[in-house]
Design an enzyme around this catalytic site. Structure first.
Site, PDB file in Angstrom:
ATOM      1  N   ASN A   1      -7.714   6.346  -4.880  1.00 39.94           N
ATOM      2  CA  ASN A   1      -8.015   4.923  -4.832  1.00 39.94           C
ATOM      3  C   ASN A   1      -7.221   4.292  -3.698  1.00 39.94           C
ATOM      4  O   ASN A   1      -6.249   4.878  -3.202  1.00 39.94           O
ATOM      5  CB  ASN A   1      -7.649   4.259  -6.165  1.00 39.94           C
ATOM      6  CG  ASN A   1      -8.299   2.901  -6.334  1.00 39.94           C
ATOM      7  OD1 ASN A   1      -9.082   2.464  -5.498  1.00 39.94           O
ATOM      8  ND2 ASN A   1      -7.968   2.221  -7.418  1.00 39.94           N
TER       9      ASN A   1
ATOM     10  N   HIS B   1      -5.018   3.906   1.836  1.00 35.32           N
ATOM     11  CA  HIS B   1      -5.803   4.696   0.874  1.00 35.32           C
ATOM     12  C   HIS B   1      -4.996   5.939   0.525  1.00 35.32           C
ATOM     13  O   HIS B   1      -4.624   6.713   1.397  1.00 35.32           O
ATOM     14  CB  HIS B   1      -7.160   5.086   1.460  1.00 35.32           C
ATOM     15  CG  HIS B   1      -7.977   5.925   0.520  1.00 35.32           C
ATOM     16  ND1 HIS B   1      -8.785   5.373  -0.448  1.00 35.32           N
ATOM     17  CD2 HIS B   1      -8.089   7.275   0.386  1.00 35.32           C
ATOM     18  CE1 HIS B   1      -9.365   6.343  -1.132  1.00 35.32           C
ATOM     19  NE2 HIS B   1      -8.963   7.499  -0.653  1.00 35.32           N
ATOM     20  N   CYS B   2      -4.726   6.106  -0.766  1.00 38.27           N
ATOM     21  CA  CYS B   2      -3.916   7.230  -1.229  1.00 38.27           C
ATOM     22  C   CYS B   2      -4.822   8.271  -1.873  1.00 38.27           C
ATOM     23  O   CYS B   2      -5.428   7.993  -2.918  1.00 38.27           O
ATOM     24  CB  CYS B   2      -2.864   6.743  -2.232  1.00 38.27           C
ATOM     25  SG  CYS B   2      -1.767   8.060  -2.825  1.00 38.27           S
ATOM     26  N   PRO B   3      -4.954   9.458  -1.288  1.00 35.46           N
ATOM     27  CA  PRO B   3      -5.825  10.474  -1.892  1.00 35.46           C
ATOM     28  C   PRO B   3      -5.291  11.010  -3.211  1.00 35.46           C
ATOM     29  O   PRO B   3      -6.064  11.503  -4.031  1.00 35.46           O
ATOM     30  CB  PRO B   3      -5.878  11.564  -0.815  1.00 35.46           C
ATOM     31  CG  PRO B   3      -4.625  11.393  -0.020  1.00 35.46           C
ATOM     32  CD  PRO B   3      -4.348   9.922  -0.026  1.00 35.46           C
TER      33      PRO B   3
END
Length: 342
Positions: A183, A177-179
């Site tokens: 997404n 999960h990439c902040p």
């Protein structure tokens, strides 16, 4: 039954434990209570430990991700608009052909980076496949092999599917999960994420080079420039560093007379160069995992174990959707290398 030293008796009782498989709905008889077991018919894995549904700070995490997306979008727009304002008047003053070439290149890279960023940020990361479960006639033998049940989504979860508590959904082939994109990176947008990294690395390197190129033309000319050139021509290996140091100090001294345009260019160079280094490391890490046939989460879960994926260039070709004709020549190349080593 065994007699102990104190005259008492100890008996060993094997109690059978009955439970129901969530995958096929069959009644299972276990030798004893087991918190985790695998069904012999459908292959589904059941975890009987209660799972606490965590909803704490869910809204805060989503708000944080949206802020990161907004900050990254503003930064990209600042680099694009700031570069156009600071660099391109100088570029067009050099020559019209040079200005047109750099304008077309900058616009192409900007469109590519922004479009891939929007795709990876708002495209579905990977919806798990809907599969029949819960009824014995509808579930065949081994149909749910190594599937687990997600208590958060109340649906089956395949082996390469993970539940993201920030997004509140299960993601197929979840990498992480990439902040900064707000997404997850999964089967649905992993290619877009790699395309965004490639485009962003090229764009930031191009921005850094353009900043240096423009700064050279707007900085005041060095005094005794001919003397510096003569020193560089006749300097030996020991005095080259001294000459470079003198030139650097001279440019720093001239930086006092740099305008606001020059200060913006200096900031854009530092920001673009630092971002290019960070994104290059991330891109290399992602390509390494793809080469190994893994994701970031599967790499973490396999640490400390002997399980290792098959490292092959074919994994990269399959990921990017290259023709299978190219992959056919890879074993031949590997065999030639092995024969050469032996």
């Amino acid at each position: 039954m065994e007699e102990s030293s104190q005259g008492s008796f100890v008996t060993t009782i094997n109690e059978e434990y009955e439970t129901i498989c969530w995958g096929c709905g069959l009644n299972l008889v276990l030798p004893s209570y087991a918190p985790v077991f695998k069904c012999g018919w459908c292959g589904a894995i059941t975890n009987q430990n209660p799972v606490r549904l965590e909803t704490r700070n869910f809204g805060l995490r989503r708000f944080r991700d949206r802020c990161f997306v907004l900050i990254l979008a503003v930064f990209m727009l600042f680099v694009i608009c700031g570069g156009i304002w600071a660099a391109f008047p100088v570029v067009f003053s050099i020559s019209l052909a040079c200005g047109i070439f750099h304008s077309v290149t900058a616009v192409s890279l900007a469109i590519s980076t922004l479009s891939t960023f929007i795709l990876v940020a708002f495209k579905c990361a990977g919806k798990p496949i809907d599969i029949v479960y819960g009824t014995h006639p509808g579930v065949g033998s081994g149909a749910l092999n190594n599937y687990t049940f997600c208590h958060h989504c109340s649906k089956p979860k395949s082996p390469r599917t993970h539940h993201c508590r920030t997004c509140g959904m299960c993601v197929l082939d979840m990498d992480h999960h990439c902040p900064f994109i707000g997404n997850c990176v999964g089967a649905g947008n992993h290619k877009n994420f790699i395309a965004f990294l490639i485009s962003a690395v090229i764009s930031t390197i191009y921005a850094a080079v353009m900043c240096v190129y423009t700064l050279i033309h707007i900085l005041p000319p060095l005094e005794n420039q001919a003397a510096y050139a003569s020193d560089m021509a006749h300097a030996n290996s020991l005095s080259v560093l001294r000459v470079v140091k003198n030139i650097t100090l001279a440019y720093i001294a001239n930086a006092i007379f740099v305008s606001v345009r020059g200060l913006v260019l200096v900031y854009l160079f530092v920001a673009s160069f630092s971002v290019a280094i960070g994104l290059s490391v991330l891109l290399w890490q992602q390509l390494s995992y793809i080469y190994e046939g893994k994701t970031y989460l599967s790499h973490l879960s396999s640490q400390g174990s002997e399980e290792d994926g098959e490292k092959s260039c074919g994994n990269l070709l399959k990921f990017f959707g290259c023709p299978l004709l190219i992959e056919r020549y890879l074993p031949t190349i590997r065999n030639l290398r092995k024969r050469h080593k032996t």
